[in-house]
Design a protein around this motif. Structure first.
Motif, mmCIF file in Angstrom:
data_model
loop_
_atom_site.group_PDB
_atom_site.id
_atom_site.type_symbol
_atom_site.label_atom_id
_atom_site.label_comp_id
_atom_site.label_asym_id
_atom_site.label_seq_id
_atom_site.Cartn_x
_atom_site.Cartn_y
_atom_site.Cartn_z
ATOM 1 N N PRO A 41 51.961 35.906 27.766
ATOM 2 C CA PRO A 41 53.191 34.703 28.411
ATOM 3 C C PRO A 41 53.384 34.871 29.999
ATOM 4 C CG PRO A 41 53.126 35.038 26.319
ATOM 5 C CD PRO A 41 52.815 36.172 26.509
ATOM 6 N N THR A 42 53.938 33.331 30.729
ATOM 7 C CA THR A 42 54.135 33.278 32.070
ATOM 8 C C THR A 42 55.582 33.076 32.360
ATOM 9 O OG1 THR A 42 51.969 33.651 33.118
ATOM 10 C CG2 THR A 42 53.830 32.730 34.520
ATOM 11 N N PRO A 43 56.478 34.011 32.530
ATOM 12 C CA PRO A 43 58.306 33.530 32.155
ATOM 13 C C PRO A 43 58.456 32.284 33.080
ATOM 14 C CG PRO A 43 57.848 35.670 32.782
ATOM 15 C CD PRO A 43 56.981 35.538 32.782
ATOM 16 N N LEU A 44 59.569 31.140 32.467
ATOM 17 C CA LEU A 44 59.966 30.085 33.038
ATOM 18 C C LEU A 44 61.547 31.105 33.817
ATOM 19 C CD1 LEU A 44 60.160 27.381 30.588
ATOM 20 C CD2 LEU A 44 58.248 27.731 32.665
ATOM 21 N N GLY A 45 61.775 30.594 35.078
ATOM 22 C CA GLY A 45 62.686 30.520 35.772
ATOM 23 C C GLY A 45 62.532 32.411 36.191
ATOM 24 N N LYS A 46 61.090 32.419 37.021
ATOM 25 C CA LYS A 46 60.935 33.722 37.914
ATOM 26 C C LYS A 46 59.644 33.781 38.269
ATOM 27 C CE LYS A 46 62.432 37.386 35.331
ATOM 28 N NZ LYS A 46 62.368 38.505 35.088
ATOM 29 N N GLU A 47 60.074 34.509 39.933
ATOM 30 C CA GLU A 47 59.656 34.469 40.937
ATOM 31 C C GLU A 47 58.032 34.448 40.868
ATOM 32 O OE1 GLU A 47 59.379 35.773 45.601
ATOM 33 O OE2 GLU A 47 60.829 35.571 44.914
ATOM 34 N N LEU A 48 57.545 34.120 40.796
ATOM 35 C CA LEU A 48 55.587 33.938 41.337
ATOM 36 C C LEU A 48 55.186 35.224 42.203
ATOM 37 C CD1 LEU A 48 54.107 30.726 38.684
ATOM 38 C CD2 LEU A 48 55.417 33.237 38.246
ATOM 39 N N GLU A 49 53.878 35.974 42.057
ATOM 40 C CA GLU A 49 53.945 36.162 43.163
ATOM 41 C C GLU A 49 52.015 35.610 43.078
ATOM 42 O OE1 GLU A 49 51.332 40.484 44.582
ATOM 43 O OE2 GLU A 49 53.496 40.630 43.772
ATOM 44 N N ILE A 50 51.832 34.683 43.846
ATOM 45 C CA ILE A 50 50.387 34.025 43.315
ATOM 46 C C ILE A 50 49.504 34.909 44.532
ATOM 47 C CG2 ILE A 50 48.373 32.195 43.449
ATOM 48 C CD1 ILE A 50 51.690 30.651 42.627
ATOM 49 N N THR A 51 47.810 35.333 44.591
ATOM 50 C CA THR A 51 47.019 35.957 45.162
ATOM 51 C C THR A 51 46.005 35.161 45.016
ATOM 52 O OG1 THR A 51 48.732 38.128 45.690
ATOM 53 C CG2 THR A 51 46.914 38.192 46.563
ATOM 54 N N GLY A 52 45.516 34.778 45.968
ATOM 55 C CA GLY A 52 44.119 34.345 45.546
ATOM 56 C C GLY A 52 42.937 35.546 46.926
ATOM 57 N N LYS A 53 41.853 35.894 46.137
ATOM 58 C CA LYS A 53 41.152 36.642 47.227
ATOM 59 C C LYS A 53 39.361 35.881 46.908
ATOM 60 C CE LYS A 53 38.848 41.374 46.498
ATOM 61 N NZ LYS A 53 38.741 42.254 46.329
ATOM 62 N N LEU A 54 39.429 35.729 48.076
ATOM 63 C CA LEU A 54 37.748 34.792 48.712
ATOM 64 C C LEU A 54 36.189 35.774 48.039
ATOM 65 C CD1 LEU A 54 36.420 32.587 50.118
ATOM 66 C CD2 LEU A 54 35.849 34.619 52.290
ATOM 67 N N LYS A 55 35.687 35.936 47.274
ATOM 68 C CA LYS A 55 34.663 36.194 46.881
ATOM 69 C C LYS A 55 33.057 35.843 47.546
ATOM 70 C CE LYS A 55 34.106 37.395 41.913
ATOM 71 N NZ LYS A 55 34.614 37.321 40.813
ATOM 72 N N GLU A 56 33.482 34.769 47.493
ATOM 73 C CA GLU A 56 31.574 34.075 48.224
ATOM 74 C C GLU A 56 32.114 33.091 49.147
ATOM 75 O OE1 GLU A 56 27.122 31.947 46.578
ATOM 76 O OE2 GLU A 56 28.416 34.029 45.222
ATOM 77 N N VAL A 57 31.365 32.616 49.639
ATOM 78 C CA VAL A 57 31.512 31.812 51.320
ATOM 79 C C VAL A 57 29.887 31.296 51.067
ATOM 80 C CG1 VAL A 57 31.597 30.820 53.062
ATOM 81 C CG2 VAL A 57 33.179 32.043 51.963
ATOM 82 N N SER A 58 29.189 29.947 50.986
ATOM 83 C CA SER A 58 28.510 29.354 51.646
ATOM 84 C C SER A 58 28.157 28.323 52.439
ATOM 85 C CB SER A 58 27.067 28.811 50.995
ATOM 86 O OG SER A 58 27.443 27.904 49.807
ATOM 87 N N ARG A 59 27.616 27.032 52.462
ATOM 88 C CA ARG A 59 27.638 26.543 53.630
ATOM 89 C C ARG A 59 28.753 24.958 53.029
ATOM 90 N NH1 ARG A 59 24.707 21.831 54.511
ATOM 91 N NH2 ARG A 59 23.078 22.091 53.781
ATOM 92 N N LYS A 60 28.678 24.928 51.619
ATOM 93 C CA LYS A 60 28.913 24.240 50.720
ATOM 94 C C LYS A 60 30.358 24.325 49.789
ATOM 95 C CE LYS A 60 25.582 20.354 52.625
ATOM 96 N NZ LYS A 60 25.403 18.729 51.206
ATOM 97 N N LYS A 61 29.671 25.514 49.403
ATOM 98 C CA LYS A 61 30.491 26.118 48.687
ATOM 99 C C LYS A 61 31.236 27.580 48.777
ATOM 100 C CE LYS A 61 28.427 28.568 45.694
ATOM 101 N NZ LYS A 61 27.228 29.066 44.575
ATOM 102 N N ILE A 62 32.949 27.244 47.983
ATOM 103 C CA ILE A 62 33.567 28.816 47.936
ATOM 104 C C ILE A 62 33.716 29.182 46.742
ATOM 105 C CG2 ILE A 62 36.186 29.494 48.252
ATOM 106 C CD1 ILE A 62 35.046 29.110 51.461
#
Length: 114
Positions: free
Chosen positions: A62-83
């Motif tokens: 469960p993700t608690p309410l009222g807490k600071e969230l750390e959101i991290t994205g990572k690039l896995k694949e790149v093509s001409r029309k898709k990420i």
């Protein structure tokens, strides 16, 4: 090659939105990764636009309410029309959600009057 690049999306609040259902609109992160990969400086008028082609979310705890969230994205694949990106949400150092998004690049003229 920018594959494997990590982006702390929590610092880019205008590009990562959480809708009223709590779902993450990660196509903003796809735009940022695409721009970095292709050497594009994003402005409000030229940001690459994506739609979600596939979305997988695994809720680990469960993700608690009222807490600071750390959101991290990572690039896995790149093509001409898709990420493909992955994302994690952490609260107090604990991962509560993991996800993966396949984002499809829209044509530049999509939705514009002809």
């Amino acid at each position: 090659n920018t594959t494997g690049t990590t982006l702390d999306t929590s610092r880019i609040r205008n590009d990562l939105e959480i809708n009223s259902g709590g779902e993450i609109k990660q196509t903003g992160s796809a735009s940022i990764f695409y721009a970095i990969h292709n050497g594009i400086t994003i402005t409000k008028d030229n940001a690459p636009r994506f739609v979600t082609g596939n979305l997988n979310v695994t809720y680990l705890k469960p993700t608690p309410l009222g807490k600071e969230l750390e959101i991290t994205g990572k690039l896995k694949e790149v093509s001409r029309k898709k990420i493909i990106t992955s994302i994690e949400i952490n609260v107090d150092g604990v991962c509560t959600v993991k996800g993966e998004v396949t984002a499809i690049l829209l044509p530049e003229n999509f939705g514009k009057a002809k």
